[in-house]
Design an enzyme around this catalytic site. Structure first.
Site, PDB file in Angstrom:
ATOM      1  N   LYS A 305       0.844  -1.187   0.000  1.00 50.01           N
ATOM      2  CA  LYS A 305       0.000   0.000   0.000  1.00 50.01           C
ATOM      3  C   LYS A 305       0.886   1.245   0.000  1.00 50.01           C
ATOM      4  CE  LYS A 305      -4.253   1.648   2.172  1.00 50.01           C
ATOM      5  NZ  LYS A 305      -5.284   1.352   3.193  1.00 50.01           N
ATOM      6  N   GLU A 389     -18.441  -5.185  11.397  1.00 45.47           N
ATOM      7  CA  GLU A 389     -19.346  -4.426  12.243  1.00 45.47           C
ATOM      8  C   GLU A 389     -20.341  -5.316  12.983  1.00 45.47           C
ATOM      9  OE1 GLU A 389     -17.787  -1.712   9.080  1.00 45.47           O
ATOM     10  OE2 GLU A 389     -18.679  -3.717   9.090  1.00 45.47           O
ATOM     11  N   ARG A 417     -24.694  -1.868   8.608  1.00 46.09           N
ATOM     12  CA  ARG A 417     -24.321  -3.257   8.365  1.00 46.09           C
ATOM     13  C   ARG A 417     -24.576  -4.154   9.573  1.00 46.09           C
ATOM     14  NH1 ARG A 417     -20.095  -3.409   4.232  1.00 46.09           N
ATOM     15  NH2 ARG A 417     -18.898  -4.907   5.432  1.00 46.09           N
TER      16      ARG A 417
END
Length: 644
Positions: A305, A389, A417
């Site tokens: 990344k 979540e 969610r």
């Protein structure tokens, strides 16, 4: 220089590997994002991977699907949108995510994680039944997204039904923060000793790669199938011979390839491969095409990344996952919490110092939610569960049952969610869980999937849930303190906006579940009462000041508590000639509608005008105030309602 001539994937396939290597330089992405802000690190890490995908597969004849679509900037560039990149995330410009309106190459408008394998499963079913003409279905998913349970539900179904889907696992060891998972093979975010393996580990790694080279070879696979058929066909001992061969292979996989987890779910696994070596990835993807004829295959790519841009590579927190407008030479300034997020960060530490039962939970976003200082201060009381979540909420329920006082800090849009878990795992048990929802209301440049506009309407319908909405940093601090006792009776939610928070004196702060009267008109019978929710108090005060210039007096209430509503506030509002409500959430089923119902029960003759956001998907705009104005939630629009 070669990238400038790429207007479609066909142009990309004409380039040599040397030209592709030059095209993979990060300069264009850094320059573009520096002008308008956006997701940077995730796209820098996916440059070569994207180029390899578009050179091997023929989009849109082949479907390339992106999980958490903020990694799709390079995909946009090579599919004809390079010239429009200066409009990225601007009003009327390119979306920061795939967009069906922009291109036939974008199928899924996706910015919530862990969903793409389910899309792929459905598209494969449609292809099998003849309604989807796409040839190959390729789903790109990050290791961070693989921490979400939905990804495994989909993988289980892909494997069980032997769907012909190619899953590209983009493993950079991170979601926003370092990935919370044992499946990631990337050393980013790991301890130093993990990044420097022992001699035994290095030997094992060599053997693993050797097996990968064999197992991704279609010739080997065909010969293996013939051998298995031969063994199973042997008289008397056929079944035993076949089983023995499978047991041996399974043992080797378990020793050398921990990701054989995928194969236990019915998906062939190959890799890992160098996610920055285009030639190596192209060979792996070509082989995967042939192997996918027998069912799903996971092709594991290791990427970095922020690759190629030192400020991103050196950012330990998030590898410049996202960035504001910045100087590309020096890079963005270090991200720091501000506004409501900073007020939350300070308040939770203060309350935790006074109450050892308080613990903090987040879903892969400790930085954006302001929990990094808490993690540093109370490392044993901080829990990052990954992009999960649902698990976060029910785990919080368990912690509360065990005597702790959990604080679940997530974005408002992401709590959607975990709706089932909020209602039945927390609220139905009347558990002392505090939900702190950052980025509530209109958020701006990230668009429809990130606006946190449903939380008040939904949470206010949950039995026993108290929903608080601060209008200033000081109000948020007070609500955090009050919540420590309010949760004795069940769950509490505090929802607050992105960005700057007003600073007020101690005399401009309420308490508990009570509203606060900010302005009081002398004659209620001939004046208008405004009931504002959360950050909209500032808009209400500005509107009141505008009409005051013309001698019009207005009463203004800061609701503070959106559910339950303060009975004294409702009774006072009902004494006015008209009531106007304003909120940064959806109008239908929202808090204004509830206020109107309560006032009608007292005096049905009092008209109530409810101002809120429409029930529609709202586009992106770098300034939330522009979106508010578009839907009549600015001070000028509100002022027009403040006459009887």
């Amino acid at each position: 220089m070669y990238l400038e001539g790429v207007h479609s994937p066909d142009d990309l396939r004409q380039l040599s590997y040397g030209e592709v290597a030059i095209s993979a330089r990060s300069d264009f992405i850094v320059a573009a994002v520096s002008e308008v802000g956006g997701h940077l690190g995730s796209n820098l890490g996916a440059v070569e991977l994207t180029l390899a995908l578009h050179r091997v597969f023929e989009s849109p004849r082949d479907t390339i699907l992106w999980d958490t679509g903020h990694q799709a900037y390079v995909h946009k560039i090579v599919t004809g949108r390079q010239s429009a990149f200066e409009t990225l995330r601007q009003a009327g410009g390119l979306s920061g995510y795939p967009s069906r309106e922009e291109s036939e190459h974008d199928l899924v408008e996706n910015s919530h994680a862990s969903t793409i394998l389910s899309y792929a499963d459905g598209l494969a079913v449609a292809r099998e039944l003849g309604t989807n003409a796409r040839r190959h279905i390729v789903a790109v998913i990050g290791d961070g997204a693989m921490t979400g349970g939905m990804a495994y539900e989909a993988l289980n179904n892909l494997g069980h039904h032997r769907r012909r889907v190619i899953v590209v696992l983009n493993d950079n060891g991170r979601s926003y923060a370092p990935t919370i998972s044992n499946l990631s093979a990337n050393s980013q975010g790991r301890d130093d000793h993990e990044a420097h393996p022992s001699f035994t580990d290095r030997v094992t790694d060599k053997l693993s790669h050797a097996l990968t080279d064999i197992r991704q070879n279609p010739v080997y696979v065909r010969r293996q199938r013939r051998l298995e058929n031969f063994l199973e066909g042997l008289p008397v001992v056929g079944n035993q011979a076949g089983s023995a061969m499978e047991a041996f292979k399974a043992g080797v996989r378990e020793f050398l390839q921990p990701p054989s987890f995928f194969e236990a779910l019915g998906a062939r696994y190959v890799g890992p491969f160098d996610g920055h070596n285009v030639a190596e990835m192209e060979e792996a993807l070509h082989n995967a095409i042939e192997l996918s004829a027998e069912g799903p295959i996971v092709v594991h790519m290791l990427t970095q990344k922020g690759r190629g841009y030192s400020p991103a590579e050196d950012d330990d927190e998030k590898n410049l996952h996202d960035a504001p407008v910045f100087d590309p030479i020096t890079g963005p300034p270090k991200a720091v919490s501000s506004g409501y997020t900073q007020a939350f960060a300070e308040s939770i530490i203060k309350e935790a110092e006074a109450d050892s039962r308080i613990v903090a939970i987040t879903a892969a976003m400790p930085g954006p939610t302001g929990l990094l200082p808490f993690q540093a201060r109370f490392p044993d009381r901080f829990y990052d569960v990954g992009i999960a979540e649902q698990h976060a909420v029910t785990s919080a329920a368990g912690m509360a049952m065990g005597g702790l006082r959990p604080v679940v800090a997530v974005y408002a849009t992401f709590l959607n969610r975990a709706w089932d878990q909020v209602v039945y795992d927390v609220a139905m048990h009347r558990l002392p869980v505090l939900f702190c929802l950052d980025r509530s209301g209109v958020t701006g440049p990230d668009g429809a999937s990130h606006h946190g506009v449903y939380d008040m309407a939904m949470l206010s319908k949950v039995p026993g849930m108290r929903v608080l909405a601060p209008s200033s940093a000081q109000e948020l601090a007070q609500m955090m303190h009050d919540a420590t006792s309010l949760t004795d009776e069940g769950p509490v939610t505090i929802r607050y906006a992105r960005g700057a928070a007003r600073q007020v004196s101690e005399h401009e702060v309420g308490s508990g579940l009570l509203g606060r009267k900010v302005l009081d008109a002398a004659d209620h019978a001939t004046s208008v009462c405004v009931v504002s929710v959360g950050k909209m108090l500032e808009t209400a005060e500005k509107a009141a000041a505008k009409v005051a210039e013309y001698g019009v007096e207005v009463t203004v209430w800061d609701a503070r508590c959106a559910a339950p509503l303060d009975p004294a506030m409702i009774a006072d509002a009902a004494t006015h000639a008209k009531v106007v409500t304003i909120e940064d959430g959806i109008r239908d089923g929202g808090i204004g509608m509830a206020i109107a119902d309560h006032i009608a029960a007292i005096d049905p003759a009092v008209p109530v005008e409810v101002l809120g956001l429409p029930t529609k998907f709202m586009p992106h705009d770098p300034k939330p105030s522009n979106i508010h104005a578009r839907f009549g939630l600015d001070s000028a629009s509100l002022a027009a309602h403040l006459t009887v």
